[in-house]
Design a protein around this motif. Sequence first.
Motif, PDB file in Angstrom:
ATOM      1  N   ARG A  63       0.839  -1.212   0.000  1.00 54.78           N
ATOM      2  CA  ARG A  63       0.000   0.000   0.000  1.00 54.78           C
ATOM      3  C   ARG A  63       0.870   1.256   0.000  1.00 54.78           C
ATOM      4  O   ARG A  63       0.577   2.227  -0.703  1.00 54.78           O
ATOM      5  CB  ARG A  63      -0.906  -0.036   1.217  1.00 54.78           C
ATOM      6  N   GLN A  64       1.944   1.242   0.782  1.00 57.12           N
ATOM      7  CA  GLN A  64       2.845   2.393   0.841  1.00 57.12           C
ATOM      8  C   GLN A  64       3.534   2.604  -0.507  1.00 57.12           C
ATOM      9  O   GLN A  64       3.673   3.729  -0.973  1.00 57.12           O
ATOM     10  CB  GLN A  64       3.891   2.195   1.946  1.00 57.12           C
ATOM     11  N   ALA A  65       3.949   1.511  -1.160  1.00 54.94           N
ATOM     12  CA  ALA A  65       4.586   1.621  -2.469  1.00 54.94           C
ATOM     13  C   ALA A  65       3.613   2.208  -3.491  1.00 54.94           C
ATOM     14  O   ALA A  65       3.980   3.088  -4.294  1.00 54.94           O
ATOM     15  CB  ALA A  65       5.073   0.259  -2.934  1.00 54.94           C
ATOM     16  N   GLU A  66       2.364   1.767  -3.461  1.00 56.73           N
ATOM     17  CA  GLU A  66       1.354   2.316  -4.374  1.00 56.73           C
ATOM     18  C   GLU A  66       1.101   3.794  -4.066  1.00 56.73           C
ATOM     19  O   GLU A  66       0.912   4.601  -4.965  1.00 56.73           O
ATOM     20  CB  GLU A  66       0.057   1.520  -4.259  1.00 56.73           C
ATOM     21  N   TRP A  67       1.097   4.130  -2.775  1.00 54.27           N
ATOM     22  CA  TRP A  67       0.862   5.515  -2.360  1.00 54.27           C
ATOM     23  C   TRP A  67       1.973   6.431  -2.871  1.00 54.27           C
ATOM     24  O   TRP A  67       1.718   7.530  -3.342  1.00 54.27           O
ATOM     25  CB  TRP A  67       0.756   5.587  -0.842  1.00 54.27           C
ATOM     26  N   GLU A  68       3.201   5.962  -2.792  1.00 55.40           N
ATOM     27  CA  GLU A  68       4.336   6.774  -3.239  1.00 55.40           C
ATOM     28  C   GLU A  68       4.276   7.033  -4.740  1.00 55.40           C
ATOM     29  O   GLU A  68       4.738   8.080  -5.204  1.00 55.40           O
ATOM     30  CB  GLU A  68       5.652   6.107  -2.841  1.00 55.40           C
ATOM     31  N   LYS A  69       3.701   6.125  -5.492  1.00 57.14           N
ATOM     32  CA  LYS A  69       3.567   6.313  -6.937  1.00 57.14           C
ATOM     33  C   LYS A  69       2.568   7.417  -7.283  1.00 57.14           C
ATOM     34  O   LYS A  69       2.764   8.146  -8.243  1.00 57.14           O
ATOM     35  CB  LYS A  69       3.122   5.010  -7.609  1.00 57.14           C
ATOM     36  N   VAL A  70       1.518   7.535  -6.507  1.00 54.59           N
ATOM     37  CA  VAL A  70       0.447   8.489  -6.832  1.00 54.59           C
ATOM     38  C   VAL A  70       0.437   9.721  -5.919  1.00 54.59           C
ATOM     39  O   VAL A  70      -0.362  10.626  -6.125  1.00 54.59           O
ATOM     40  CB  VAL A  70      -0.946   7.802  -6.772  1.00 54.59           C
ATOM     41  N   ARG A  71       1.304   9.745  -4.943  1.00 58.73           N
ATOM     42  CA  ARG A  71       1.321  10.836  -3.956  1.00 58.73           C
ATOM     43  C   ARG A  71       1.752  12.144  -4.608  1.00 58.73           C
ATOM     44  O   ARG A  71       2.636  12.197  -5.444  1.00 58.73           O
ATOM     45  CB  ARG A  71       2.281  10.492  -2.822  1.00 58.73           C
ATOM     46  N   LYS A  72       1.098  13.230  -4.194  1.00 63.03           N
ATOM     47  CA  LYS A  72       1.458  14.573  -4.644  1.00 63.03           C
ATOM     48  C   LYS A  72       2.308  15.224  -3.557  1.00 63.03           C
ATOM     49  O   LYS A  72       2.240  14.844  -2.388  1.00 63.03           O
ATOM     50  CB  LYS A  72       0.192  15.388  -4.905  1.00 63.03           C
ATOM     51  N   PRO A  73       3.096  16.242  -3.910  1.00 60.01           N
ATOM     52  CA  PRO A  73       3.995  16.857  -2.925  1.00 60.01           C
ATOM     53  C   PRO A  73       3.298  17.403  -1.680  1.00 60.01           C
ATOM     54  O   PRO A  73       3.879  17.409  -0.598  1.00 60.01           O
ATOM     55  CB  PRO A  73       4.651  17.996  -3.705  1.00 60.01           C
ATOM     56  N   ASP A  74       2.065  17.841  -1.824  1.00 59.56           N
ATOM     57  CA  ASP A  74       1.381  18.432  -0.665  1.00 59.56           C
ATOM     58  C   ASP A  74       0.674  17.385   0.200  1.00 59.56           C
ATOM     59  O   ASP A  74       0.073  17.728   1.212  1.00 59.56           O
ATOM     60  CB  ASP A  74       0.372  19.484  -1.128  1.00 59.56           C
ATOM     61  N   GLN A  75       0.773  16.111  -0.151  1.00 62.92           N
ATOM     62  CA  GLN A  75       0.136  15.050   0.623  1.00 62.92           C
ATOM     63  C   GLN A  75       1.150  14.427   1.582  1.00 62.92           C
ATOM     64  O   GLN A  75       2.355  14.522   1.369  1.00 62.92           O
ATOM     65  CB  GLN A  75      -0.436  13.987  -0.312  1.00 62.92           C
ATOM     66  N   PRO A  76       0.667  13.771   2.659  1.00 62.08           N
ATOM     67  CA  PRO A  76       1.592  13.193   3.647  1.00 62.08           C
ATOM     68  C   PRO A  76       2.440  12.064   3.066  1.00 62.08           C
ATOM     69  O   PRO A  76       2.075  11.437   2.083  1.00 62.08           O
ATOM     70  CB  PRO A  76       0.657  12.663   4.740  1.00 62.08           C
ATOM     71  N   LEU A  77       3.583  11.825   3.704  1.00 61.38           N
ATOM     72  CA  LEU A  77       4.495  10.781   3.243  1.00 61.38           C
ATOM     73  C   LEU A  77       3.916   9.380   3.465  1.00 61.38           C
ATOM     74  O   LEU A  77       4.087   8.492   2.635  1.00 61.38           O
ATOM     75  CB  LEU A  77       5.844  10.892   3.955  1.00 61.38           C
ATOM     76  N   GLN A  78       3.268   9.207   4.592  1.00 58.80           N
ATOM     77  CA  GLN A  78       2.688   7.908   4.907  1.00 58.80           C
ATOM     78  C   GLN A  78       1.334   7.755   4.217  1.00 58.80           C
ATOM     79  O   GLN A  78       0.551   8.700   4.149  1.00 58.80           O
ATOM     80  CB  GLN A  78       2.487   7.753   6.412  1.00 58.80           C
ATOM     81  N   ALA A  79       1.064   6.551   3.743  1.00 59.01           N
ATOM     82  CA  ALA A  79      -0.225   6.260   3.108  1.00 59.01           C
ATOM     83  C   ALA A  79      -1.323   6.324   4.168  1.00 59.01           C
ATOM     84  O   ALA A  79      -1.139   5.849   5.286  1.00 59.01           O
ATOM     85  CB  ALA A  79      -0.197   4.883   2.480  1.00 59.01           C
ATOM     86  N   PRO A  80      -2.452   6.930   3.826  1.00 57.26           N
ATOM     87  CA  PRO A  80      -3.553   6.963   4.801  1.00 57.26           C
ATOM     88  C   PRO A  80      -4.072   5.550   5.064  1.00 57.26           C
ATOM     89  O   PRO A  80      -4.037   4.690   4.184  1.00 57.26           O
ATOM     90  CB  PRO A  80      -4.617   7.820   4.120  1.00 57.26           C
ATOM     91  N   ASP A  81      -4.510   5.320   6.277  1.00 61.09           N
ATOM     92  CA  ASP A  81      -5.026   4.003   6.645  1.00 61.09           C
ATOM     93  C   ASP A  81      -6.335   3.729   5.913  1.00 61.09           C
ATOM     94  O   ASP A  81      -7.095   4.652   5.592  1.00 61.09           O
ATOM     95  CB  ASP A  81      -5.274   3.915   8.158  1.00 61.09           C
ATOM     96  N   GLU A  82      -6.585   2.454   5.673  1.00 58.59           N
ATOM     97  CA  GLU A  82      -7.838   2.061   5.043  1.00 58.59           C
ATOM     98  C   GLU A  82      -8.970   2.337   6.021  1.00 58.59           C
ATOM     99  O   GLU A  82      -8.829   2.132   7.230  1.00 58.59           O
ATOM    100  CB  GLU A  82      -7.810   0.571   4.697  1.00 58.59           C
ATOM    101  N   PRO A  83     -10.109   2.795   5.512  1.00 56.14           N
ATOM    102  CA  PRO A  83     -11.232   3.037   6.423  1.00 56.14           C
ATOM    103  C   PRO A  83     -11.708   1.719   7.040  1.00 56.14           C
ATOM    104  O   PRO A  83     -11.799   0.694   6.354  1.00 56.14           O
ATOM    105  CB  PRO A  83     -12.305   3.643   5.521  1.00 56.14           C
ATOM    106  N   VAL A  84     -11.986   1.771   8.318  1.00 53.25           N
ATOM    107  CA  VAL A  84     -12.413   0.574   9.040  1.00 53.25           C
ATOM    108  C   VAL A  84     -13.844   0.784   9.509  1.00 53.25           C
ATOM    109  O   VAL A  84     -14.177   1.815  10.087  1.00 53.25           O
ATOM    110  CB  VAL A  84     -11.494   0.306  10.256  1.00 53.25           C
ATOM    111  N   ASP A  85     -14.676  -0.186   9.233  1.00 49.95           N
ATOM    112  CA  ASP A  85     -16.073  -0.134   9.669  1.00 49.95           C
ATOM    113  C   ASP A  85     -16.183  -0.918  10.973  1.00 49.95           C
ATOM    114  O   ASP A  85     -16.116  -2.153  10.973  1.00 49.95           O
ATOM    115  CB  ASP A  85     -16.977  -0.735   8.594  1.00 49.95           C
ATOM    116  N   ASN A  86     -16.321  -0.204  12.078  1.00 48.81           N
ATOM    117  CA  ASN A  86     -16.338  -0.843  13.389  1.00 48.81           C
ATOM    118  C   ASN A  86     -17.729  -1.275  13.834  1.00 48.81           C
ATOM    119  O   ASN A  86     -17.896  -1.716  14.964  1.00 48.81           O
ATOM    120  CB  ASN A  86     -15.735   0.091  14.439  1.00 48.81           C
ATOM    121  N   ARG A  87     -18.700  -1.142  12.940  1.00 50.57           N
ATOM    122  CA  ARG A  87     -20.050  -1.557  13.317  1.00 50.57           C
ATOM    123  C   ARG A  87     -20.125  -3.079  13.394  1.00 50.57           C
ATOM    124  O   ARG A  87     -19.338  -3.786  12.771  1.00 50.57           O
ATOM    125  CB  ARG A  87     -21.065  -1.064  12.288  1.00 50.57           C
ATOM    126  N   THR A  88     -21.101  -3.553  14.124  1.00 50.97           N
ATOM    127  CA  THR A  88     -21.292  -4.995  14.231  1.00 50.97           C
ATOM    128  C   THR A  88     -21.824  -5.542  12.906  1.00 50.97           C
ATOM    129  O   THR A  88     -22.380  -4.807  12.091  1.00 50.97           O
ATOM    130  CB  THR A  88     -22.294  -5.343  15.348  1.00 50.97           C
TER     131      THR A  88
END
Length: 106
Positions: free
Chosen positions: A26-51
Amino acid sequence: MSFAAPKETFKSFVTEKEIEEKKKVRQAEWEKVRKPDQPLQAPDEPVDNRTLYDRLKEQKLKEQEEKEEARKLKNFVRGLEHDEVEFLDQRLSKQKLPRSLESLLA
């Protein structure tokens, strides 16, 4: 008779190693598409904590709403009843009669 299934079918947990591998990919894919104004670390995948119950309930409600909407549209467009058809036939024949008289007189 043996009903043994492959071990991967019943895998109920994810190892830490697999999680780390997914993060690296995921980090490797993020680095390919990341723009300079975006964070270095890939954002976490959204987690659905509902039952599971809540998620399935929401899905069922969506399906019900879609069915009701389809039913509304189906009921909105209906065929003509026998009385309506007779009335329209009479109107049509009355309109044709003056036209045919005009053509005879002309």
